[in-house]
Design an enzyme around this catalytic site. Structure first.
Site, PDB file in Angstrom:
ATOM      1  N   ARG A  84       0.830  -1.198   0.000  1.00 59.75           N
ATOM      2  CA  ARG A  84       0.000   0.000   0.000  1.00 59.75           C
ATOM      3  C   ARG A  84       0.868   1.254   0.000  1.00 59.75           C
ATOM      4  O   ARG A  84       1.778   1.396   0.824  1.00 59.75           O
ATOM      5  CB  ARG A  84      -0.931   0.036   1.210  1.00 59.75           C
ATOM      6  CG  ARG A  84      -1.779   1.322   1.195  1.00 59.75           C
ATOM      7  CD  ARG A  84      -2.853   1.353   2.230  1.00 59.75           C
ATOM      8  NE  ARG A  84      -3.646   2.568   2.089  1.00 59.75           N
ATOM      9  CZ  ARG A  84      -4.633   2.915   2.903  1.00 59.75           C
ATOM     10  NH1 ARG A  84      -4.949   2.126   3.906  1.00 59.75           N
ATOM     11  NH2 ARG A  84      -5.304   4.028   2.703  1.00 59.75           N
ATOM     12  N   ASP A 100      -7.467  -0.565   9.944  1.00 57.49           N
ATOM     13  CA  ASP A 100      -7.830   0.538  10.846  1.00 57.49           C
ATOM     14  C   ASP A 100      -7.976   0.029  12.275  1.00 57.49           C
ATOM     15  O   ASP A 100      -8.525  -1.060  12.503  1.00 57.49           O
ATOM     16  CB  ASP A 100      -9.155   1.170  10.421  1.00 57.49           C
ATOM     17  CG  ASP A 100      -9.027   1.974   9.143  1.00 57.49           C
ATOM     18  OD1 ASP A 100      -8.025   2.690   8.995  1.00 57.49           O
ATOM     19  OD2 ASP A 100      -9.935   1.868   8.291  1.00 57.49           O
TER      20      ASP A 100
END
Length: 381
Positions: A84, A100
């Site tokens: 990412r 998250d």
């Protein structure tokens, strides 16, 4: 004894091989951040706030000793490992992996880099539905609502379909099949820390030695000849009472029992500390008591060399332990190993942890779990 933090993570991917990427993220979280206790089912959901391919989403609950901001740094590192690239532009975008922090214990954290609980969790079905699978006794510390209540109040009408069940990392280590597991080791080997961690991760009841309450212990380290016998007698009486009480009381909410000692340690220490005539008397009393005590279904001995033990003893800072000589620790190690060799009816596993730190290094903790798993497999347990 410091308890672990309970952390809830939400994981998503909508680029590349989504399932493989999420499975890799779970493996890295389990190896690098903390023990994954449960993984939700995998859900497929449409992209939120932008046009793109559907996401795969799941949620996990982990145990870790790390702080919230350290977990955040570890999460970002894993995201980077999985390809990412975070962009400085605002708004939603497709991503290989998104991890998250949804909740950290019952804490409310408002910092520049981290907001916990996640400020949008109550408005996102792709977060709430996987969280419901985890069956957590958790309530939003700001909203004062359970996950079920937040789902019922959510205005999100986007579809969220179950794709498949996910592998549970701890499923292959069915410790609950044992009724009673004892972790043993020398002074400073980490047996209490490990027993507590195992109990938290596997929903077990703990029986922890009450050494801090023994008034003879500080006196013994100052004058061993004078206080050895009352010390060993008081330990024997206390261990017998504690194990008798705790093993007799079944806890409906716990799966099994974990102890940081086995009563035979009384005889090992007594043999080292007592004079010959005192030891004979002590042995007679011990033999009477020992016949009545149940044996652990699994006895794990954590071996550490004396050099490492002295480092651990110094680090934990108990004043009365600081002058323990290395040869005393050597004698204890020898006493344990001689005892283990003589116990043909005891299910023993010896793990050398001299070069491992299972508190700071998650992989070292997983190594211990893997050794236990191998032991269980060898017995077809």
């Amino acid at each position: 004894m410091k308890s672990q933090h309970q952390v809830i993570l939400s994981i998503g991917s909508n680029q590349g091989d989504r399932l493989a990427t999420i499975e890799q993220s779970l493996q890295l979280i389990h190896q690098q951040i903390g023990t994954i206790l449960r993984v939700s089912r995998l859900y497929q959901t449409p992209a939120w706030g932008f046009e793109s391919d559907d996401f795969y989403n799941c949620a996990v609950v982990i145990h870790t000793y790390s702080s919230a901001h350290k977990v955040l740094n570890q999460v970002l590192k894993i995201e980077k490992q999985l390809g990412r690239l975070r962009k400085s532009t605002t708004g939603y975008a497709a991503r290989t992996i998104d991890i998250d922090i949804v909740a950290f214990d019952n804490d409310v954290i408002q910092s520049e880099k981290l907001q916990v609980p996640h400020p949008l969790m109550q408005d996102r079905n792709f977060v709430l539905l996987p969280l419901q699978d985890l069956n957590l006794d958790w309530e939003h510390p700001v909203l004062g609502k359970t996950i079920t209540q937040m789902i019922s109040l959510s205005a999100d009408v986007s579809p969220c379909a179950v794709v498949q069940n996910m592998t549970q990392p701890l499923q292959g280590i069915p410790l609950e099949r044992y009724n009673y597991v004892a972790f043993e080791g020398n002074i400073g080997a980490g047996k209490t820390t490990l027993a507590t961690k195992i109990a938290e991760d596997f929903n077990a009841k703990t029986v922890l030695e009450r050494f801090a309450d023994n008034p003879f212990l500080p006196k013994f380290y100052k004058d061993q000849n004078r206080y050895a016998f009352p010390l060993e007698m008081s330990f024997l009486a206390d261990r017998y009472q504690q194990l008798s009480d705790d093993l007799a009381q079944f806890d409906l909410f716990k799966d099994f029992l974990v102890a940081d000692y086995h009563i035979f340690k009384s005889l090992i220490f007594a043999k080292i500390t007592l004079a010959e005539d005192e030891y004979r008397l002590y042995r007679n009393l011990f033999d009477i008591i020992y016949k009545e005590m149940p044996r652990p279904d699994l006895y794990v001995y954590l071996y550490q060399n004396s050099e490492r033990l002295l480092q651990n003893i110094k680090k934990r800072g108990r004043s009365y332990e600081q002058k323990i000589p290395a040869d005393y620790l050597d004698k204890i190690n020898s006493g344990y190993l001689d005892y283990i060799k003589s116990q043909t009816n005891l299910n023993v596993l010896i793990i050398d942890v001299s070069d491992r730190d299972f508190v700071k290094n998650q992989e070292d903790y997983l190594y211990i779990l893997e050794e236990i798993k191998k032991k269980m497999l060898s017995q077809n347990f």
